[in-house]
Design a protein around this motif. Sequence first.
Motif: not given
Length: 346
Positions: A197, A203, A206, A221, A225
């Motif tokens: 993250g 995104t 991640v 995570a 983020k």
Amino acid sequence: MQFAPVATLPVRLLDRGRAVWPGALVCAAIAAIATGIGALAPLLGSAIPAVVLGVAVACIRRPGPRLAPGVGYAGKFVLQCAVVLLGAQLSLASIAAVGLESLPVMLVSLAVCLLAAWALGRALGVDRDIRTLIGVGTGICGASAIAAIAPVIKARSADISYAVSTVFLFNVLAVLAFPAVGHALGMSPRAFGLFAGTAVNDTSSVVAAASVYSASALGFAVVVKLVRTLMIIPISVGLAVVEARRDGEGGRMTPARLVRLVPWFLIGFLVVATIRSSGALPDGVVAAATQLSVFLVAMALAGIGMSTDLRAIRAAGFRPLLLGGVLSLLVAATTLATMALTGRLG
């Protein structure tokens, strides 16, 4: 006579709409195609296909007078609206729960990334705007951060396209490498969630990296983020102050003047995040706002791609790419080192 300008406002808005819609619709069509590509290849997402398709269209035929206003509109105002809607992904409760654990790691890695972007970028002779975009994109949250920062520093379309592509390339490499690093170091799912993250930007990347590692790493995570996304706000305000001084607007920085420097879309971002935190937004509305923000980012990047000056990208050469690679390694190494020093690596 003094009311004439007000009376003609609807006419002006109608004329503006007529000028904008043709180009905006083309950008929306490209975004729809890019969204379909992203659905088929989740790791790729919709941002990169949108930029690539926009550049491809520009290579075939640059936007003429009929399309140019709408293309410019998509690359600026639509981009700002997308940033506002990103606030729907955040809640103050999740920020409070994750902040104490993740914030020290995030702040250290961000500080190292931004300082390295400035120093190494200057040493490599990378243009100021592009090194700022790559530094912020690598240190915060990829295309979303680049989208927020670009209008603040008045970045060129070519620089935005290069920065988005560079950050994405090293995101893909991180998705492939990070799970192996996590297993080699014996990280718990929570530790890997903090690592991914913080050190992976976009995104979708991640999510991909955490999902490969373990299902239990994914939730943490993603929250890390999203908390990291908040760093857009102080960085944008700081850059706005720097830009004002560069433009000759010197003098003492009063609170009122500082407020005027804050871009309107960042205020909107905070308002939406606050409403989200209050629980006033149903889950369906949050999901719709999140999907709309992703689509608007793709639409804006399509416009940026169509406006891109390929000669400027060629002129930039490989040095910005080298800068992005070094910064990505620094963020990963700094994140691991800070986690080890604070006892969060296990």
